[in-house]
Design a protein around this motif. Structure first.
Motif, PDB file in Angstrom:
ATOM      1  N   TRP A 197      38.673  35.536  34.595  1.00 14.68           N
ATOM      2  CA  TRP A 197      39.996  34.924  34.735  1.00 14.68           C
ATOM      3  C   TRP A 197      40.931  35.876  35.458  1.00 14.68           C
ATOM      4  N   THR A 198      41.961  35.304  36.057  1.00 19.44           N
ATOM      5  CA  THR A 198      43.014  36.066  36.726  1.00 19.44           C
ATOM      6  C   THR A 198      44.352  35.532  36.261  1.00 19.44           C
ATOM      7  N   TYR A 199      45.230  36.436  35.892  1.00 14.04           N
ATOM      8  CA  TYR A 199      46.585  36.048  35.487  1.00 14.04           C
ATOM      9  C   TYR A 199      47.582  36.742  36.399  1.00 14.04           C
ATOM     10  N   ARG A 200      48.622  36.033  36.793  1.00 14.25           N
ATOM     11  CA  ARG A 200      49.682  36.611  37.610  1.00 14.25           C
ATOM     12  C   ARG A 200      50.972  36.650  36.801  1.00 14.25           C
ATOM     13  N   THR A 201      51.568  37.825  36.745  1.00 15.32           N
ATOM     14  CA  THR A 201      52.754  38.014  35.910  1.00 15.32           C
ATOM     15  C   THR A 201      54.012  37.404  36.503  1.00 15.32           C
ATOM     16  N   GLY A 202      54.007  37.193  37.815  1.00 14.05           N
ATOM     17  CA  GLY A 202      55.204  36.708  38.478  1.00 14.05           C
ATOM     18  C   GLY A 202      56.154  37.807  38.900  1.00 14.05           C
ATOM     19  N   GLU A 203      55.773  39.061  38.672  1.00 17.29           N
ATOM     20  CA  GLU A 203      56.628  40.196  39.030  1.00 17.29           C
ATOM     21  C   GLU A 203      55.855  41.117  39.968  1.00 17.29           C
ATOM     22  N   ILE A 204      56.094  40.998  41.265  1.00 14.60           N
ATOM     23  CA  ILE A 204      55.400  41.809  42.252  1.00 14.60           C
ATOM     24  C   ILE A 204      55.852  43.261  42.140  1.00 14.60           C
ATOM     25  N   ALA A 205      54.910  44.166  42.165  1.00 19.65           N
ATOM     26  CA  ALA A 205      55.207  45.597  41.994  1.00 19.65           C
ATOM     27  C   ALA A 205      55.693  46.193  43.316  1.00 19.65           C
ATOM     28  N   GLU A 206      56.949  45.902  43.648  1.00 22.72           N
ATOM     29  CA  GLU A 206      57.530  46.346  44.911  1.00 22.72           C
ATOM     30  C   GLU A 206      58.631  47.373  44.661  1.00 22.72           C
ATOM     31  N   ASP A 237      39.846  35.245  26.116  1.00 26.70           N
ATOM     32  CA  ASP A 237      38.708  34.618  26.781  1.00 26.70           C
ATOM     33  C   ASP A 237      39.083  33.855  28.038  1.00 26.70           C
ATOM     34  N   SER A 238      40.272  33.284  28.075  1.00 27.75           N
ATOM     35  CA  SER A 238      40.642  32.443  29.211  1.00 27.75           C
ATOM     36  C   SER A 238      41.732  33.042  30.089  1.00 27.75           C
ATOM     37  N   GLY A 239      42.493  34.012  29.554  1.00 26.93           N
ATOM     38  CA  GLY A 239      43.621  34.557  30.292  1.00 26.93           C
ATOM     39  C   GLY A 239      44.829  33.653  30.269  1.00 26.93           C
ATOM     40  N   VAL A 794      38.986  44.616  32.067  1.00 22.23           N
ATOM     41  CA  VAL A 794      40.261  44.106  32.566  1.00 22.23           C
ATOM     42  C   VAL A 794      41.001  45.205  33.316  1.00 22.23           C
ATOM     43  N   ILE A 795      41.601  44.841  34.439  1.00 21.25           N
ATOM     44  CA  ILE A 795      42.370  45.791  35.247  1.00 21.25           C
ATOM     45  C   ILE A 795      43.650  45.127  35.746  1.00 21.25           C
ATOM     46  N   ALA A 796      44.753  45.871  35.707  1.00 21.71           N
ATOM     47  CA  ALA A 796      46.003  45.432  36.328  1.00 21.71           C
ATOM     48  C   ALA A 796      45.998  45.899  37.778  1.00 21.71           C
ATOM     49  N   ALA A 812      40.172  39.910  34.923  1.00 20.77           N
ATOM     50  CA  ALA A 812      39.151  40.171  33.909  1.00 20.77           C
ATOM     51  C   ALA A 812      37.778  39.803  34.451  1.00 20.77           C
ATOM     52  N   TYR A 813      36.813  40.678  34.206  1.00 20.40           N
ATOM     53  CA  TYR A 813      35.424  40.455  34.623  1.00 20.40           C
ATOM     54  C   TYR A 813      34.538  40.347  33.384  1.00 20.40           C
ATOM     55  N   THR A 814      33.505  39.530  33.521  1.00 17.17           N
ATOM     56  CA  THR A 814      32.523  39.416  32.447  1.00 17.17           C
ATOM     57  C   THR A 814      31.186  38.990  33.031  1.00 17.17           C
ATOM     58  N   LEU A 815      30.160  38.979  32.202  1.00 13.46           N
ATOM     59  CA  LEU A 815      28.849  38.501  32.632  1.00 13.46           C
ATOM     60  C   LEU A 815      28.819  36.979  32.562  1.00 13.46           C
ATOM     61  N   PRO A 816      28.034  36.332  33.437  1.00 18.21           N
ATOM     62  CA  PRO A 816      27.952  34.870  33.383  1.00 18.21           C
ATOM     63  C   PRO A 816      27.224  34.417  32.121  1.00 18.21           C
ATOM     64  N   GLY A 817      27.476  33.186  31.738  1.00 18.91           N
ATOM     65  CA  GLY A 817      26.782  32.633  30.582  1.00 18.91           C
ATOM     66  C   GLY A 817      27.457  32.998  29.281  1.00 18.91           C
ATOM     67  N   THR A 818      26.769  32.719  28.206  1.00 13.76           N
ATOM     68  CA  THR A 818      27.300  32.996  26.872  1.00 13.76           C
ATOM     69  C   THR A 818      26.951  34.404  26.449  1.00 13.76           C
TER      70      THR A 818
END
Length: 820
Positions: A197-206, A237-239, A794-796, A812-818
């Motif tokens: 999953w990918t989440y965007r905070t809405g606050e660009i680090a500028e 699990d979903s972000g 997970v990485i920002a 967030a990264y994970t392995l495929p499947g259950t």
């Protein structure tokens, strides 16, 4: 003009152009080489320049001797290059690549020189040189300067014996090891990792913002804070966003960061301190007597208390301490005043024309039922900056429990009425570590302001500057101090969190060790009970030249019992460039600098600082593979140039009073301002040879460097706005740190290229990398979801330090499947 004459002209022009080119190159090298020689540098450039000038003239005269002069110059260059740097690949590039290219052209024009008939031989030589050029470029795509691991490590502990915990501290645990005992993602399956999953905070680090957050994970929720202190709760699990809290801080335009948050669960505290029993009485008294900012505790079982059974603890860049309900995202009203504590109380003046000189950027340290806080003070402003006082607050009420003011140790809480904590004392802007059994908290301290001149620093604070200080957690009183730099006037403050790890003692037991990385590239291994070195530390003499009114220590500590990274003093031979022109320019610049090693004191003459005030090792800190006893490291090898300028000689209204390279620190209250510049070639490339950053591992048992590899590539680096997308693994400066797992992996994302990597901690080999939307400079984290049983990494990703590409991504990264 006849046809014959026309053909003759066409035959001559390549030779003429080549001759002109050689003559111009020769003139430049001759002039620069003569200047370098006057400065005490190498003879080579003058001699090579003269030789190429002669060769160029001979080519213009179409004399066969031109070939011999050029060939002898090339062979002489080969011998000189090997004598200077041996077979080291990157140092050889600017020395030999120009002659490969010029030799290729010389071979092509050879048949046109004096009607030479050796066409086949000339073109054959050109083909050989073309292969050499191609091989050289191919070599650029390979890693160089690699130190390979000689043997696989033996496990010294077993992760299976330790339960998997939530990620509740900045470094996973209070010990700061960044080691998670899980093996779900391992060396055999890591190459199958994919974005979950990918989440965007809405606050660009500028602008002044950098997204350096390491998320926390408590149960099935991940908590992320943005540079402007917005706090977001995500489904593990979903972000998916569960709630978002905005403390409404103002963009400070200076130094916006939130590296992490703390976590407090009152019911889970096994050893609460007794102060919580009468917190209400003490809080009321403090309010009456010293204008404190806390309120009486809510009665146990009250609605407010029940609502905050689990709390996120966050500090802000406008100097507040907050508690937020971990389940609802609402302020814990019973904490402080309406959920907040004013951290400027007792500090005196902190606001200068709308600019705060006191910030909270690192994660608060929550231990037992206490919150321990330091703070970042604005580098190089004045001798009258806010205090570096360390304070402990009740995690239940926000009450001030104790304060450690190193300038006024008699103050144990708030200063007397009308007073303030000692001004400009060394601060703790990074993250402490805590030993539950010993009851000690370990503070990595900064150097005393204003950084680069210390003639008026008091003796009471000198011993605590750029040190590791152990305080008794119950009282806040000092137990021991180990100093990594004496009288620090180089900004070599201790930026890395200490890592606490028990090392084998060779007798079947263990020793309680503290590992402290420093900006100097030194690794100090200390007994965390008393601060005494477990690996040899030697005091070595250092240069004694210093600016008027200041002084330098006669010796400085070197951790000779542990490996040091990137600490060899620079010499003229270490100067580098993309061509021999900018390499020559860097040699000239180096010879003009004030430089006698890492402890060359700043002066009125431009002074080289190396390893540099960015590191060595910075705030990313180390990761410890607790099973194998390996210490994972990443560093920075970029020097800076600083120059002291008397206040009387500068128009201070025109100062670029920013932070770091490209700015000038006003240092009010001292005789000088100090100017900061990068030590770069005319092309904007660092003048010192690669690598500019490495990944490495140290065996804490043998105390030996196990392996070392260049950190990242040039793939996403821009030079003057241009990106050539060349994945050359030169090794780039790194920020952030790594996280290790029981499967023998280290995850890391703080390179200048846009990747999250998984490395084999036994060898350093890259086993997988995932492309990020922009660069990352935060430390990653990993957890196993209690709901799905899946492991996530997970990485920002908000943008690499030197990149214009900015973002607001949490990936967030994970392995495929259950889950297995």
């Amino acid at each position: 003009m006849s046809t014959t004459e026309d053909k003759a002209v066409r035959a001559r022009w390549p030779v003429t152009l080549f001759g002109i080119a050689l003559a111009v190159i020769g003139l430049v090298l001759t002039g620069g080489g003569a200047w370098l020689l006057v400065l005490g540098g190498s003879w080579y450039y003058l001699l090579a320049g003269l030789a190429l000038l002669v060769a160029g003239v001979l080519y213009l005269q179409r004399r066969p001797a031109a070939v011999w002069v050029f060939a002898l110059t090339a062979l002489g260059t080969l011998a000189w290059a090997y004598w200077e740097v041996g077979a080291s690949f990157w140092p050889l590039v600017p020395r030999l690549a120009p002659f490969l290219a010029l030799g290729f052209v010389a071979a092509l024009v050879q048949p046109r020189l004096s009607q030479s008939r050796s066409v086949a031989g000339a073109y054959g030589l050109a083909a050989v040189l073309a292969v050499g050029i191609a091989a050289g470029f191919g070599g650029m795509l390979s890693e160089h300067g690699v130190i390979e691991a000689k043997a696989a490590p033996q496990k010294v502990q077993d992760a299976a014996a330790r339960p998997l915990a939530d990620w509740t501290h900045y470094g996973y645990n209070a010990a700061g090891t960044r080691f998670v005992p899980t093996e779900q993602i391992n060396k055999e399956n890591v190459d199958a990792l994919q974005v979950a999953w990918t989440y965007r905070t809405g606050e660009i680090a500028e602008g002044a913002s950098e997204f350096q957050n390491t998320p926390s994970q408590i149960g099935d929720t991940v908590y992320v804070c943005t540079p402007l202190n917005k706090l977001v709760a995500l489904d593990a699990d979903s972000g998916a966003e569960r709630w978002k809290f905005d403390p409404q801080v103002t963009d400070r335009k200076t130094w916006n960061r939130c590296r992490g948050v703390g976590y407090y669960e009152p019911a889970a505290v096994s050893q609460p301190f007794a102060f919580a029993e009468d917190a209400a009485r003490q809080a009321v008294a403090a309010t009456d007597e010293a204008d404190a900012t806390v309120a009486p505790a809510e009665a146990a079982g009250s609605p407010a208390a029940q609502a905050c059974a689990r709390r996120i603890v966050m500090t802000t860049i406008d100097a507040r301490l907050l508690q937020i309900d971990a389940d609802t995202g609402k302020l814990c009203e019973a904490f402080g005043k309406g959920g907040a504590v004013d951290l400027t109380t007792g500090l005196g003046k902190v606001d200068y024309d709308g600019v705060l000189w006191y910030y909270l950027t690192s994660a608060p340290t929550v231990v037992r039922n206490m919150i321990i806080l330091g703070g970042w003070t604005f580098d190089g402003r004045s001798v009258d900056e806010p205090s570096g006082v360390i304070r402990a607050y009740s995690a239940d009420t926000g009450e001030l429990i104790w304060a450690w003011d190193m300038g006024q140790p008699e103050i144990t809480k708030l200063p007397p009425e009308g007073g303030q904590y000692s001004r400009a004392t060394p601060n703790v802007w990074s993250t402490p570590a805590f030993d539950e059994e010993l009851g000690l908290i370990y503070l990595p301290t900064g150097n005393q302001q204003p950084d680069f001149w210390g003639g008026n620093r008091p003796e009471t604070t000198e011993k605590h500057s750029s040190a590791v200080v152990a305080l008794d957690i119950a009282t806040g009183r000092e137990r021991w101090t180990f100093q990594t730099v004496h009288h620090d006037i180089w900004d070599y403050d201790v930026a890395s969190q200490p890592a606490l790890y028990d090392i084998p003692d060779g007798k079947g037991g263990t020793l309680p060790a503290l590992v402290q990385l420093t900006k100097r590239g030194q690794i100090f291994l200390l007994d965390r009970r008393d601060g005494k070195p477990l690996a040899e530390v030697v005091e070595k003499p250092v240069p004694q030249d210093v600016a008027e009114g200041d002084w330098v220590a006669k010796t400085q500590p070197y951790s000779t019992g542990m490996p040091a990274l990137g600490t060899e003093p620079l010499t003229e031979r270490d100067m580098w460039g993309a061509t021999f022109f900018d390499q020559l320019a860097c040699r000239i610049a180096f010879r003009k600098l004030n430089y006698q090693g890492e402890f060359t004191a700043p002066s009125l003459k431009p002074t080289l600082i190396y390893p540099g005030y960015y590191g060595g090792f910075n705030w990313g800190s180390a990761a410890v593979d607790e099973d194998r006893g390996y210490l994972f490291l990443n560093d920075i090898r970029i020097p800076q140039v600083v120059t002291l300028i008397p206040h009387s000689e500068i128009d201070e209204s025109k100062l670029v009073a920013g932070h770091g390279v490209g700015s000038t620190y006003p240092m009010h209250g001292t005789p000088f301002v100090i100017d900061h510049a990068a030590f770069n070639s005319p092309l904007g490339i660092p003048c010192n040879a690669p690598p500019w950053g490495v990944f490495a591992a140290v065996d804490l048992q043998s105390r030996q460097l196990v392996w070392q590899r260049p950190a990242g590539t040039l793939e996403d680096v821009r030079l003057h706005g241009l990106n050539f997308h060349l994945p050359l693994p030169v090794g780039m400066p790194t920020l952030g740190g790594g996280v290790a797992t029981a499967s023998g992996l280290v995850f890391y994302a703080g390179t200048q290229d846009y990747y999250l990597r998984a490395l084999d901690i036994e060898s350093g080999k890259e086993l997988w990398k995932g492309r990020l939307p922009v660069g990352g400079q935060a430390s990653p984290m990993t957890y196993v979801s209690p709901k799905s049983g899946k492991q996530y990494v997970v990485i920002a990703a908000g943008g690499a330090r030197q990149s214009p590409d900015r973002g607001d991504y949490v990936v967030a990264y994970t392995l495929p499947g259950t889950a297995q």
